[in-house]
Each structure stands twice: as structure tokens, then as C-alpha cells.
Design a protein around this motif. Structure first.
Motif, short mmCIF file in Angstrom:
data_model
loop_
_atom_site.label_atom_id
_atom_site.label_comp_id
_atom_site.label_asym_id
_atom_site.label_seq_id
_atom_site.Cartn_x
_atom_site.Cartn_y
_atom_site.Cartn_z
N GLY A 77 -27.41 -2.62 35.13
CA GLY A 77 -26.16 -3.29 35.44
C GLY A 77 -24.94 -2.56 34.94
N THR A 78 -23.84 -3.29 34.81
CA THR A 78 -22.56 -2.69 34.44
C THR A 78 -22.08 -3.11 33.06
OG1 THR A 78 -21.33 -4.49 35.49
CG2 THR A 78 -21.86 -2.58 36.87
N LYS A 79 -22.87 -3.88 32.32
CA LYS A 79 -22.47 -4.33 30.99
C LYS A 79 -23.53 -3.95 29.97
CE LYS A 79 -18.84 -6.74 32.32
NZ LYS A 79 -17.51 -6.26 32.09
N SER A 80 -23.10 -3.71 28.74
CA SER A 80 -24.01 -3.36 27.66
C SER A 80 -24.90 -4.55 27.33
CB SER A 80 -23.20 -2.96 26.42
OG SER A 80 -24.05 -2.76 25.33
N SER A 81 -26.19 -4.27 27.09
CA SER A 81 -27.12 -5.34 26.73
C SER A 81 -27.08 -5.65 25.24
CB SER A 81 -28.54 -4.94 27.13
OG SER A 81 -29.00 -3.89 26.30
N GLY A 82 -26.62 -4.67 24.43
CA GLY A 82 -26.57 -4.86 22.98
C GLY A 82 -27.87 -4.53 22.27
N VAL A 83 -28.94 -4.29 23.01
CA VAL A 83 -30.22 -3.92 22.42
C VAL A 83 -30.35 -2.40 22.48
CG1 VAL A 83 -32.73 -4.12 22.62
CG2 VAL A 83 -31.27 -6.08 23.14
N VAL A 84 -30.53 -1.76 21.31
CA VAL A 84 -30.57 -0.30 21.24
C VAL A 84 -32.01 0.18 21.15
CG1 VAL A 84 -29.83 1.72 19.92
CG2 VAL A 84 -28.35 -0.28 20.06
N ARG A 85 -32.34 1.16 21.97
CA ARG A 85 -33.66 1.78 21.95
C ARG A 85 -33.48 3.30 21.88
NH1 ARG A 85 -36.71 1.08 26.85
NH2 ARG A 85 -34.72 1.26 27.89
N ILE A 86 -34.33 3.97 21.09
CA ILE A 86 -34.35 5.44 21.08
C ILE A 86 -35.28 5.88 22.21
CG2 ILE A 86 -35.03 7.52 19.85
CD1 ILE A 86 -34.32 6.15 17.25
N LEU A 87 -34.73 6.63 23.14
CA LEU A 87 -35.52 7.15 24.25
C LEU A 87 -35.94 8.60 23.98
CD1 LEU A 87 -33.35 5.77 27.18
CD2 LEU A 87 -35.34 4.71 26.10
N LYS A 88 -35.09 9.36 23.26
CA LYS A 88 -35.39 10.73 22.84
C LYS A 88 -34.72 10.95 21.50
CE LYS A 88 -34.35 15.53 23.14
NZ LYS A 88 -34.27 15.72 21.70
N ASP A 89 -35.49 11.34 20.51
CA ASP A 89 -34.93 11.57 19.18
C ASP A 89 -34.51 13.03 19.03
OD1 ASP A 89 -34.07 11.00 16.62
OD2 ASP A 89 -35.98 10.18 15.94
N LEU A 90 -33.77 13.30 17.97
CA LEU A 90 -33.31 14.65 17.66
C LEU A 90 -34.48 15.55 17.28
CD1 LEU A 90 -30.22 13.75 15.47
CD2 LEU A 90 -30.20 14.53 17.85
N TYR A 160 -17.58 12.31 35.47
CA TYR A 160 -17.63 13.17 34.29
C TYR A 160 -18.78 12.77 33.36
CZ TYR A 160 -15.82 16.72 31.20
OH TYR A 160 -15.69 17.85 30.44
N GLY A 161 -19.93 12.51 33.96
CA GLY A 161 -21.12 12.13 33.21
C GLY A 161 -21.47 10.66 33.28
N LEU A 162 -20.49 9.82 33.53
CA LEU A 162 -20.73 8.38 33.62
C LEU A 162 -21.25 8.03 35.01
CD1 LEU A 162 -17.36 7.56 31.98
CD2 LEU A 162 -19.55 6.87 31.01
N ASP A 163 -22.22 7.12 35.03
CA ASP A 163 -22.86 6.83 36.31
C ASP A 163 -22.89 5.35 36.65
OD1 ASP A 163 -26.18 5.90 36.04
OD2 ASP A 163 -24.96 6.23 34.26
N TYR A 164 -23.25 5.11 37.88
CA TYR A 164 -23.71 3.79 38.32
C TYR A 164 -25.00 4.07 39.10
CZ TYR A 164 -24.56 -0.47 40.78
OH TYR A 164 -25.19 -1.59 41.27
N ALA A 165 -26.12 3.55 38.62
CA ALA A 165 -27.41 3.74 39.26
C ALA A 165 -27.70 5.24 39.48
CB ALA A 165 -27.51 2.95 40.56
N GLU A 166 -27.36 6.04 38.47
CA GLU A 166 -27.59 7.49 38.46
C GLU A 166 -26.75 8.26 39.48
OE1 GLU A 166 -29.07 9.16 36.07
OE2 GLU A 166 -29.51 7.25 35.12
N LYS A 167 -25.75 7.64 40.04
CA LYS A 167 -24.84 8.32 40.97
C LYS A 167 -23.47 8.47 40.30
CE LYS A 167 -27.18 6.56 45.00
NZ LYS A 167 -27.13 5.62 46.10
N TYR A 168 -22.68 9.39 40.79
CA TYR A 168 -21.30 9.65 40.38
C TYR A 168 -21.16 10.47 39.10
CZ TYR A 168 -20.61 5.85 43.72
OH TYR A 168 -20.66 5.05 44.83
N ARG A 169 -22.26 10.85 38.44
CA ARG A 169 -22.15 11.63 37.20
C ARG A 169 -21.40 12.94 37.43
NH1 ARG A 169 -25.18 9.53 33.01
NH2 ARG A 169 -27.07 8.43 33.59
N ASN A 170 -21.58 13.54 38.59
CA ASN A 170 -20.98 14.85 38.87
C ASN A 170 -19.58 14.77 39.45
OD1 ASN A 170 -22.22 13.81 41.21
ND2 ASN A 170 -22.35 15.84 42.14
#
Length: 183
Positions: A77-90, A160-170
């Protein structure tokens, strides 16, 4: 991608490519002055910060190391869920390092607040934040951000990196996505 390529999907252009590059140059000069004589580890937050991180790193006139972390508090969606998950760590050990978190956007501050504390707990000498965009009206948790590019309205933005449904990042600019696209 130029804004003209998707003009019907955009309600307003907030920040142009030229304005972004000028602001990153300005922020880079401040970062260089603040970290003079110290090595910096740039930590980019995937995926949105890819463009910001790349252009900021290229603008800096000193050696920097880069690492990436993926954390998420967004669904589809378009709003933050507030639940944080690590998908890839450093991959880097932060002990004694000067860390600069590079973010695309700060809205609620929930994810960034969590990330800041997480990285501090790993023994970094310092942890600061650089964000291209901030939505002051969306803030739920105040986060100390040392380097801010632009304050923008609390609209759903892409580019500029921000997307909607993985579109518009470029998209080369930052623009408000027209509601008919995501309604």
C-alpha cells in the motif's frame, strides 16, 4: 525515465533532477567537513535509497565504504505499517565505525528510529542519518536527522528510487503520484 514519459500518472513535480543533484552536492560538502580525517561507512537502506546512495557516494570527495541493509515497514500500500522487519542485514562489522545511514525518505520515522537504535547497539563509534526527503506532517517518532535534502508534503511520492508497486523508481525527479494510479 523522464516525467514526460509518465505525465498522466503524476499530479505534481516536487523536486527536479537538477535540484536533487545540487542538494546532494551541498550535503556532500557538509559531510566532508564533518567527517574530515575519519572514514565513513555509508549504509544504504534498500531499495529506495539506491539512487540517493549512488549519487551521494559519487559526489563525496573522499574514500567511503558502502554496505546495504533492507528493512521494511511497508506492504503493497501507500502507508507505513509500523512493523519493522530485517530483509537483508549488513555484511560489515560496525564496531568503532562512523556510520552514515542513507535514506530516500522519512515519513513516520518508525522504521528509521528502530534502525538507528539497532545500528548503535552494534558498537559503532557514531551513527548519523542523511535523508533526501522528509515529510514533517507524517512524523510519528522524532528522529535526529543530521542531513536533510528537502521537506515535502504528506503526499504519496515516487521517483528517484521511490516506488509504487515497484514502478517509478527510475523516474529522475520526485513527483506526487496521481490518486487514480493507486485507487
Amino acid at each position: 525515465m523522464e516525467t514526460s514519459d509518465v505525465a498522466n500518472d503524476l499530479a505534481d513535480i516536487l523536486v527536479t533532477e537538477e535540484e536533487i543533484h545540487a542538494k546532494l552536492a551541498e550535503l556532500s560538502r557538509r559531510i566532508e567537513a564533518d567527517y574530515e580525517g575519519r572514514e565513513i561507512l555509508l549504509v544504504g537502506v534498500l531499495r529506495g535509497a539506491v539512487m540517493v546512495m549512488a549519487d551521494l557516494a559519487r559526489e563525496l570527495r573522499a574514500h567511503v565504504e558502502m554496505d546495504w541493509m533492507a528493512v521494511s515497514s511497508y506492504g503493497s500500500g501507500t502507508k507505513s505499517s509500523g512493523v519493522v522487519r530485517i530483509l537483508k542485514d549488513l555484511d560489515s562489522d560496525l564496531t568503532g565505525r562512523h556510520v552514515l545511514i542513507v535514506e530516500d525518505i522519512i515519513d513516520s520515522g518508525l522504521t528509521l528510529s528502530w534502525l538507528l537504535e539497532n545500528l548503535r547497539s552494534r558498537g559503532a563509534a557514531s551513527v548519523e542519518i542523511c535523508a533526501l526527503l522528509r515529510k514533517p506532517d507524517a512524523v510519528k517518532v522524532e528522529v535526529p536527522v543530521k542531513y536533510i535534502g528537502f521537506d515535502i508534503p504528506n503526499d504519496f511520492v515516487v521517483g528517484y528510487g521511490l516506488d509504487y508497486a515497484e514502478k517509478y523508481r527510475n523516474l529522475r525527479a520526485v513527483a506526487v503520484l496521481a490518486p487514480h494510479v493507486y485507487s
